[in-house]
Structure formats: structure tokens, C-alpha cells
Scaffold this motif. Sequence first.
Motif, PDB file in Angstrom:
ATOM      1  N   MET A 227      -7.142   2.491  -6.542  1.00 38.82           N
ATOM      2  CA  MET A 227      -8.081   1.699  -5.769  1.00 38.82           C
ATOM      3  C   MET A 227      -8.858   0.758  -6.675  1.00 38.82           C
ATOM      4  O   MET A 227      -9.359   1.178  -7.693  1.00 38.82           O
ATOM      5  N   THR A 228      -8.930  -0.490  -6.295  1.00 36.93           N
ATOM      6  CA  THR A 228      -9.603  -1.461  -7.143  1.00 36.93           C
ATOM      7  C   THR A 228     -11.108  -1.302  -7.088  1.00 36.93           C
ATOM      8  O   THR A 228     -11.660  -0.713  -6.177  1.00 36.93           O
TER       9      THR A 228
ATOM     10  N   ARG B  23      -0.203  -2.830  -8.430  1.00 35.03           N
ATOM     11  CA  ARG B  23      -0.642  -3.296  -7.107  1.00 35.03           C
ATOM     12  C   ARG B  23      -1.266  -2.147  -6.319  1.00 35.03           C
ATOM     13  O   ARG B  23      -0.954  -1.918  -5.145  1.00 35.03           O
ATOM     14  N   GLU B  24      -2.184  -1.467  -6.962  1.00 31.72           N
ATOM     15  CA  GLU B  24      -2.762  -0.277  -6.353  1.00 31.72           C
ATOM     16  C   GLU B  24      -3.587  -0.602  -5.117  1.00 31.72           C
ATOM     17  O   GLU B  24      -3.872   0.274  -4.297  1.00 31.72           O
ATOM     18  N   TRP B  25      -3.970  -1.861  -4.961  1.00 28.46           N
ATOM     19  CA  TRP B  25      -4.706  -2.247  -3.757  1.00 28.46           C
ATOM     20  C   TRP B  25      -3.878  -2.043  -2.497  1.00 28.46           C
ATOM     21  O   TRP B  25      -4.421  -2.040  -1.393  1.00 28.46           O
ATOM     22  N   GLU B  26      -2.569  -1.861  -2.635  1.00 30.95           N
ATOM     23  CA  GLU B  26      -1.730  -1.596  -1.468  1.00 30.95           C
ATOM     24  C   GLU B  26      -1.800  -0.140  -1.020  1.00 30.95           C
ATOM     25  O   GLU B  26      -1.197   0.226  -0.007  1.00 30.95           O
ATOM     26  N   MET B  27      -2.564   0.686  -1.734  1.00 30.53           N
ATOM     27  CA  MET B  27      -2.736   2.099  -1.372  1.00 30.53           C
ATOM     28  C   MET B  27      -4.231   2.440  -1.435  1.00 30.53           C
ATOM     29  O   MET B  27      -4.671   3.207  -2.283  1.00 30.53           O
TER      30      MET B  27
ATOM     31  N   MET C  60      -1.864  -2.422   3.169  1.00 29.96           N
ATOM     32  CA  MET C  60      -1.244  -1.125   3.464  1.00 29.96           C
ATOM     33  C   MET C  60       0.167  -1.309   4.031  1.00 29.96           C
ATOM     34  O   MET C  60       1.060  -0.503   3.741  1.00 29.96           O
ATOM     35  N   ARG C  61       0.365  -2.338   4.818  1.00 28.47           N
ATOM     36  CA  ARG C  61       1.714  -2.600   5.345  1.00 28.47           C
ATOM     37  C   ARG C  61       2.688  -2.904   4.203  1.00 28.47           C
ATOM     38  O   ARG C  61       3.842  -2.447   4.222  1.00 28.47           O
ATOM     39  N   GLU C  62       2.244  -3.668   3.216  1.00 30.57           N
ATOM     40  CA  GLU C  62       3.109  -3.952   2.075  1.00 30.57           C
ATOM     41  C   GLU C  62       3.359  -2.683   1.271  1.00 30.57           C
ATOM     42  O   GLU C  62       4.471  -2.456   0.762  1.00 30.57           O
ATOM     43  N   GLY C  63       2.336  -1.832   1.138  1.00 31.24           N
ATOM     44  CA  GLY C  63       2.537  -0.551   0.480  1.00 31.24           C
ATOM     45  C   GLY C  63       3.561   0.303   1.202  1.00 31.24           C
ATOM     46  O   GLY C  63       4.419   0.948   0.567  1.00 31.24           O
ATOM     47  N   LEU C  64       3.503   0.315   2.528  1.00 32.48           N
ATOM     48  CA  LEU C  64       4.510   1.040   3.303  1.00 32.48           C
ATOM     49  C   LEU C  64       5.912   0.510   3.013  1.00 32.48           C
ATOM     50  O   LEU C  64       6.864   1.277   2.823  1.00 32.48           O
ATOM     51  N   ARG C  65       6.019  -0.811   2.966  1.00 35.15           N
ATOM     52  CA  ARG C  65       7.334  -1.423   2.724  1.00 35.15           C
ATOM     53  C   ARG C  65       7.895  -1.017   1.377  1.00 35.15           C
ATOM     54  O   ARG C  65       9.104  -0.767   1.239  1.00 35.15           O
TER      55      ARG C  65
ATOM     56  N   PRO D 214       0.084   7.312  -0.109  1.00 37.07           N
ATOM     57  CA  PRO D 214      -0.133   8.727  -0.360  1.00 37.07           C
ATOM     58  C   PRO D 214       0.890   9.540   0.433  1.00 37.07           C
ATOM     59  O   PRO D 214       1.471   9.039   1.403  1.00 37.07           O
ATOM     60  N   PRO D 215       1.108  10.792   0.066  1.00 38.55           N
ATOM     61  CA  PRO D 215       1.987  11.645   0.865  1.00 38.55           C
ATOM     62  C   PRO D 215       1.432  11.832   2.279  1.00 38.55           C
ATOM     63  O   PRO D 215       0.227  12.033   2.468  1.00 38.55           O
ATOM     64  N   ALA D 216       2.298  11.772   3.266  1.00 40.60           N
ATOM     65  CA  ALA D 216       1.866  11.876   4.655  1.00 40.60           C
ATOM     66  C   ALA D 216       1.117  13.178   4.915  1.00 40.60           C
ATOM     67  O   ALA D 216       0.139  13.201   5.671  1.00 40.60           O
TER      68      ALA D 216
END
Length: 581
Positions: free
Chosen positions: A1-2, A122-126, A171-176, A181-183
Amino acid sequence: MTFRFLAAAALAVAALPAIAVAQAPATAPTAADAKLKAIYDGYATWNGQQTGYFEDPEGESQPSDFLPRVDPASQLRRAEYLRDVLAQVKAIPAGQLSAEERDNAAILTTIVEAELANARFREWEMPVNSDSNFWTYLDTGTPLRDAEAYRRYIGRMRDIPRYFGEQVVNMREGLRRGLTPPAITLAGRDGSIESFTKAGEANAFYGAFKDMPSTITADEQARLRAEGLAAIKQAVVPAYQKLLVFYRGTYLPGARKTVSARDLPDGDAYYRSEIREYTTTDLTPEEIHKIGLGEVARLERAMQQTMRDAGFKGSLAEFLTFLKTDPQFIARTPDELLGVSSYVAKRVDGKLGDYFGLLPRRRFTIIPVPEALAPFYTAGRGGLESCQMNTYNLPVRQLYNIPALTLHECAPGHSFQAALSVEGKALPAFRRNLYFSGYGEGWGLYVEWLGNLMGIYRTPYEKFGQQSYEMWRAARLVIDTGIHRYGWSRAQAIDYLASHTALSQHEVETEVDRYISWPGQALAYKLGELTIRRLRSEAETALGPRFDQRKFHDLILALGAVPLPVLESRVRAYIAEARKA
């Protein structure tokens, strides 16, 4: 996280101390000092603009009327700026800096390198894990002083839709890419979003308007309340409702089904980067795992002895079962648990003068963890205005753990540290409200141990609670590296923690989910505490009867949050100076 170094303390946890008594030995400023000062002063101003904070006339950090921009373009621009800052700092020869400015250069370098590592991955994606996220703590947790502070608060409320929208895109890009995180660690966290969808005055964002300062006129109060309710209706509730739909319908179902950081993009390098950030050391996962196993074995022997001191005749496993299930250790009401913590805090008050030379003037209160967070939150959390105790599901909050928890979160742990931070203005702006987990959490665990010397643990059960909490942090070294380096399963990690500590099963499972979804953070506590205790032992050996623990503690607190290597060098310089004297 940034932004976690410079925004986290201001948002939630504990600002760390910045008092004047332990600056590096004064030397004449050099041209290199002036050059470095210009760099970090510029960085502090820039960072405040980026994160939405400013310094008021009293020198305290205050939130602005907007939330940070977190879109990818903004993140990449920040990374470019940080690369330039790092290059400028490294261009200054360390030998030309005074001792104090060498510390500042090392601290700024550590901050910037960690942020650049986050940008690389690119931790901002999570922007979420089982413990922390971007949607809580936006409702103000501290009293607002004047009408202008209320207007800024309303401005931030109005900015939530834009802020959430940028987070969802990330978050959508992180999903892609498989960067989530683990579900299994995200289940139930939607409750903390849903809690902010209540209408009108029932919404937590309205809490700040219920008891407004008398210095604001009645007419102005009425206008601000009306504006606040409008912002809740038009911006806050719709944004949280939209986020809730995305979280439940898209993010949680799409999150990864594995638990190890190795399974993330470039996962092994990412995990080692997280270790570096949270511990500020160069230790490898393999080295940390070995340290953890050694600490677990040592503490198991100590716990066996305490069990015998309690007169228990069975095995350690049977003793753990007894502690987790016997009704004598369970509070009957939330007020009973809060009362135990409060009494511990007052007993600590009576001892502080023997262990600390400089004491804060500011007081803290003890309150329950907010309802929206409590079901999956840690046992407690300390901060400037308040020290939180989790009163959710009382049968899993054993009272013998409360003394150690209060020392860690309240005083002389995080709330104590935070008060000293506000009252001291000696450090440069970029080091105020700064947080290094190895330093801050290491201190919190150290003062749990210090409670033995202070006489806080009055029964073998409370002593065992302290040992169990220390074992909990030692087991983290094994579990965190076990999961993210050696491929342990969630069940394996749960079994290990449950069989080595007196934590309830609920706490065991929420803690393991935290380690799974937040790689590396759990390592900071024990490694920081081991560093502080090792330095204390060095000082005691070197100084003998001249060792003064009050001066030792004041030295550590006066440094403010620093990387562990800086802490070690400064304490050893103090020892050398004390030996000369």
C-alpha cells in the motif's frame, strides 16, 4: 500500500516520538548539510500535498479538504519524483555530512527506497488486506477544533466518490494480473464497507457533528450539520454502496485462491522487498525462519516453568486448553474488559517515573474497537487520542492477556509514544508522524517484557499471558516465512500458532489471515524487540552500575521512528560517550 510511512500514523495507528533530548552530538552545519536539508524539506512539503496533509501553526499535521490521488498516472509521477530525490541524496558524500544529517540521509533513503519498491511491484493495485484498507478511518476519529476543520472534513467526504473510483480501477487491474490478497482472508470484510451505508445521522461520518465545539456559533453549527448530512447523502453513502457491490460481486469472487506471496507476480522478489520495508534489515526469509524457531524453543521452556508456578499438573497443551476455556478468564461485559485494561494503565502510571525521565503531558482514553472493524480486528490498537480494546465476542478475549496488551497499545507503548511525538518539535518535518514497524512495534513488544521489571504481572496467569504474547510474535517469524517462503498452508499456520500460544481460536485465525494477506509486516515486532533488548544488554554490560534505564529509554524515544540500523548506531554512540564520561 502506498504512502504507508507517512499517512498510516496520521490516519490510524501511532505517531512515533520526536523529542529533543537525544539528537546526535551537535556539530557545525556543513554545506552538504544545507543541501540535504533543502532536499528533505522539499520532500516534506511535496509529500503533504500528495497525501492531503498540511502543518498547522502549532506544527501539527492536519488533514486537508481532499483525499490523495491514487490513479496510475499520479502514482507513476510520484515514483519519478522519488527517483530524483534518491539520486540527489546519494550524490551527497556521507563523509561531508554532520552526524545528525547522516541519520536524516539514512532515514530519507530508507523511506524513498521502500516507496520505489512498492511502485516497482505496482502495489497500489492491491490496496486492501485482511487488517487494513482504504475505506475505514475516513470518518474522523479525533475531535474537530473549529469550523474550518469541519469544512475540510466535509470536503474530504465530497471527495470519496472520486477516491473510491480510482481505487476500484486499480483493484480491477490487480485482479487482471493476479495481484490480490487471498480470497479466504477477505471474507467478511465487506461488513466494514456496509457499516458506512447507513443513512443520515446513523452514519459514522456524522459522529463528528453530534458534539461540536462551543466556540462555533449555533447558526454555524446548524449550517455545518446540514452540509455534513448533504455530503453523507450525496457522496458518502452512494460511494460506499457502489464499492460494496464491486467488492461482493467482483473483487471477492475474483481474488486469488492461493495464500503464499510466492504466487503473486514476481512473488519471491516482492516478499523479500516487503521484509526489507517492514524490518529495515537485510535479513533473508531463511535467516528469519531460523531465528523464529530458536525463539519459540526458548519461550516454550519459559512457559513450561510458569505453568508449574501456577500449580498446573498437566501438559503444556492441556494448560493452553484450560486457559482458553476456563470461565474465570472471561469478562462478562465489555465494561469489565475495559475496566481491567484501565486499571492496568493506572498501575503503569505509578511506575513510569522510575523507568522514564521524560513523561508526556497528554492523556489518552481507552475505548472499544469500532463496531465496523471489531469482528476481524486485532485484540487492540494504540493511538494518540485513544487506546482501543476489542470487546467483540468476549469469550475469545481472555483477561490474562490484557496487561501485556495494555502495555503495548497504551503506555508506555503506542499512546505514550504518540503523545511524546506531538509534544516535541525537534525533528525535521519529514520525520514527524513517521512510522517504521521494526522500531514502533519492536518498542511495543519490548515494553510488554518491561512489564516484568515494573511489577505489572501479578499472577502466573498474567505472566503466562505476557509470555504467550511474546511467543505469538516469535511464532510469526516462523509462520510468515513458512507461508511466503516455504509454502505452508493456512491450516498448517493455524495449527502452529494455536499449539504454541494461549490465543483463542478466533484470534489465531484472524491473525493468520493477517499474515497471509500482509506479507512481512508481522516480522517487524520480534525483530525490533530483539534489537532493543540486545542494545539494552550491550549498554548494561558496558556501563555496569552506571547504566540508567531512564536515559536509555529516553534516548530511544527521542530518536523518533528510525530504521533499526540507525537505532543501533545511535545507541552504540551513546554507550561510547557514556563510557568516556
